[in-house]
Design a protein around this motif. Sequence first.
Motif, mmCIF file in Angstrom:
data_model
loop_
_atom_site.group_PDB
_atom_site.id
_atom_site.type_symbol
_atom_site.label_atom_id
_atom_site.label_comp_id
_atom_site.label_asym_id
_atom_site.label_seq_id
_atom_site.Cartn_x
_atom_site.Cartn_y
_atom_site.Cartn_z
ATOM 1 N N SER A 8 0.841 -1.188 0.000
ATOM 2 C CA SER A 8 0.000 0.000 0.000
ATOM 3 C C SER A 8 0.876 1.238 0.000
ATOM 4 O O SER A 8 2.016 1.215 0.454
ATOM 5 N N LYS A 9 0.308 2.317 -0.478
ATOM 6 C CA LYS A 9 1.012 3.592 -0.467
ATOM 7 C C LYS A 9 1.090 4.113 0.957
ATOM 8 O O LYS A 9 0.241 3.806 1.782
ATOM 9 N N SER A 10 2.069 4.935 1.219
ATOM 10 C CA SER A 10 2.268 5.443 2.576
ATOM 11 C C SER A 10 1.172 6.416 3.004
ATOM 12 O O SER A 10 0.886 6.555 4.183
ATOM 13 N N ASP A 11 0.532 7.106 2.055
ATOM 14 C CA ASP A 11 -0.486 8.078 2.447
ATOM 15 C C ASP A 11 -1.873 7.450 2.585
ATOM 16 O O ASP A 11 -2.786 8.087 3.095
ATOM 17 N N GLY A 12 -2.071 6.227 2.129
ATOM 18 C CA GLY A 12 -3.331 5.539 2.300
ATOM 19 C C GLY A 12 -4.433 5.994 1.360
ATOM 20 O O GLY A 12 -5.579 5.626 1.540
ATOM 21 N N VAL A 13 -4.127 6.792 0.340
ATOM 22 C CA VAL A 13 -5.127 7.296 -0.581
ATOM 23 C C VAL A 13 -5.366 6.246 -1.665
ATOM 24 O O VAL A 13 -4.437 5.718 -2.266
ATOM 25 N N TYR A 15 -7.794 6.764 -4.306
ATOM 26 C CA TYR A 15 -8.052 7.448 -5.569
ATOM 27 C C TYR A 15 -7.854 8.940 -5.386
ATOM 28 O O TYR A 15 -8.322 9.535 -4.424
ATOM 29 N N ARG A 16 -7.140 9.548 -6.313
ATOM 30 C CA ARG A 16 -6.934 10.993 -6.283
ATOM 31 C C ARG A 16 -7.185 11.513 -7.696
ATOM 32 O O ARG A 16 -6.575 11.066 -8.647
ATOM 33 N N GLU A 17 -8.081 12.491 -7.798
ATOM 34 C CA GLU A 17 -8.482 12.981 -9.107
ATOM 35 C C GLU A 17 -7.472 13.934 -9.720
ATOM 36 O O GLU A 17 -7.226 13.912 -10.910
ATOM 37 N N PHE A 18 -6.864 14.808 -8.920
ATOM 38 C CA PHE A 18 -5.992 15.847 -9.452
ATOM 39 C C PHE A 18 -4.555 15.622 -9.038
ATOM 40 O O PHE A 18 -4.198 15.828 -7.883
ATOM 41 N N GLY A 19 -3.702 15.252 -9.949
ATOM 42 C CA GLY A 19 -2.267 15.201 -9.715
ATOM 43 C C GLY A 19 -1.814 14.117 -8.767
ATOM 44 O O GLY A 19 -2.589 13.383 -8.178
ATOM 45 N N ASN A 20 -0.489 14.033 -8.614
ATOM 46 C CA ASN A 20 0.102 13.013 -7.765
ATOM 47 C C ASN A 20 0.510 13.551 -6.407
ATOM 48 O O ASN A 20 0.721 12.807 -5.483
ATOM 49 N N SER A 21 0.675 14.838 -6.293
ATOM 50 C CA SER A 21 1.160 15.433 -5.057
ATOM 51 C C SER A 21 0.015 15.654 -4.075
ATOM 52 O O SER A 21 -1.006 16.230 -4.424
ATOM 53 N N PRO A 22 0.192 15.223 -2.814
ATOM 54 C CA PRO A 22 -0.873 15.461 -1.835
ATOM 55 C C PRO A 22 -0.993 16.933 -1.439
ATOM 56 O O PRO A 22 -2.005 17.347 -0.919
ATOM 57 N N ASN A 23 0.031 17.733 -1.703
ATOM 58 C CA ASN A 23 0.004 19.150 -1.344
ATOM 59 C C ASN A 23 -0.569 20.031 -2.451
ATOM 60 O O ASN A 23 -0.809 21.206 -2.233
ATOM 61 N N ALA A 24 -0.735 19.482 -3.631
ATOM 62 C CA ALA A 24 -1.245 20.275 -4.755
ATOM 63 C C ALA A 24 -2.727 20.546 -4.560
ATOM 64 O O ALA A 24 -3.519 19.643 -4.341
ATOM 65 N N ASP A 25 -3.098 21.812 -4.631
ATOM 66 C CA ASP A 25 -4.494 22.192 -4.488
ATOM 67 C C ASP A 25 -4.979 22.673 -5.845
ATOM 68 O O ASP A 25 -4.624 23.756 -6.289
ATOM 69 N N ALA A 26 -5.786 21.863 -6.492
ATOM 70 C CA ALA A 26 -6.226 22.169 -7.843
ATOM 71 C C ALA A 26 -7.204 23.330 -7.884
ATOM 72 O O ALA A 26 -7.385 23.960 -8.913
ATOM 73 N N THR A 27 -7.835 23.618 -6.767
ATOM 74 C CA THR A 27 -8.830 24.679 -6.755
ATOM 75 C C THR A 27 -8.265 26.026 -6.315
ATOM 76 O O THR A 27 -8.988 27.006 -6.254
ATOM 77 N N ALA A 28 -6.994 26.090 -5.996
ATOM 78 C CA ALA A 28 -6.387 27.345 -5.533
ATOM 79 C C ALA A 28 -6.298 28.348 -6.675
ATOM 80 O O ALA A 28 -5.945 28.006 -7.800
ATOM 81 N N ARG A 29 -6.632 29.577 -6.360
ATOM 82 C CA ARG A 29 -6.554 30.631 -7.363
ATOM 83 C C ARG A 29 -5.146 31.216 -7.363
ATOM 84 O O ARG A 29 -4.552 31.387 -6.303
ATOM 85 N N PRO A 30 -4.634 31.566 -8.527
ATOM 86 C CA PRO A 30 -3.317 32.197 -8.549
ATOM 87 C C PRO A 30 -3.398 33.594 -7.941
ATOM 88 O O PRO A 30 -4.391 34.302 -8.102
ATOM 89 N N ILE A 31 -2.354 33.969 -7.234
ATOM 90 C CA ILE A 31 -2.328 35.276 -6.584
ATOM 91 C C ILE A 31 -1.871 36.311 -7.598
ATOM 92 O O ILE A 31 -0.832 36.167 -8.224
ATOM 93 N N GLN A 32 -2.679 37.344 -7.757
ATOM 94 C CA GLN A 32 -2.357 38.397 -8.698
ATOM 95 C C GLN A 32 -1.553 39.462 -7.964
ATOM 96 O O GLN A 32 -2.029 40.056 -7.003
#
Length: 116
Positions: A8-13, A15-32
């Motif tokens: 098993s993977k160490s993080d126990g996930v 299924y993950r829909e967006f990306g491989n990184s657990p820290n990546a937030d797909a819904t974050a808006r870029p800071i202008q």
Amino acid sequence: MAASKRKSKSDGVVYREFGNSPNADATARPIQELPPNQQQIRIQASRKGRKGKTVTEITGFQCKPDTLASISKQLKAQCGTGGTVKESTIEIQGEHKQKILEILTQLGYQAKISGG
């Protein structure tokens, strides 16, 4: 009887829909990041929730966290005191409204002192 072990993977996930990184937030808006002359900065002294100790709060920044950290470092050095960055607000220990106003205007920001 030998029991089969699953890898098993160490993080126990499972299924993950967006990306491989657990820290990546797909819904974050870029800071202008706006240029300093287009930002409306407010400087005020506050004692709320600090057991009577005065803190100068600088709000209204629209910049990246790296830029905010460097501005905070410069303000702390010029005032000769400590401080912190919380979200998009810089807090400097003590009452340094006039000094911070002078420093920010030299850096090109449109800053105003608000409050009493």
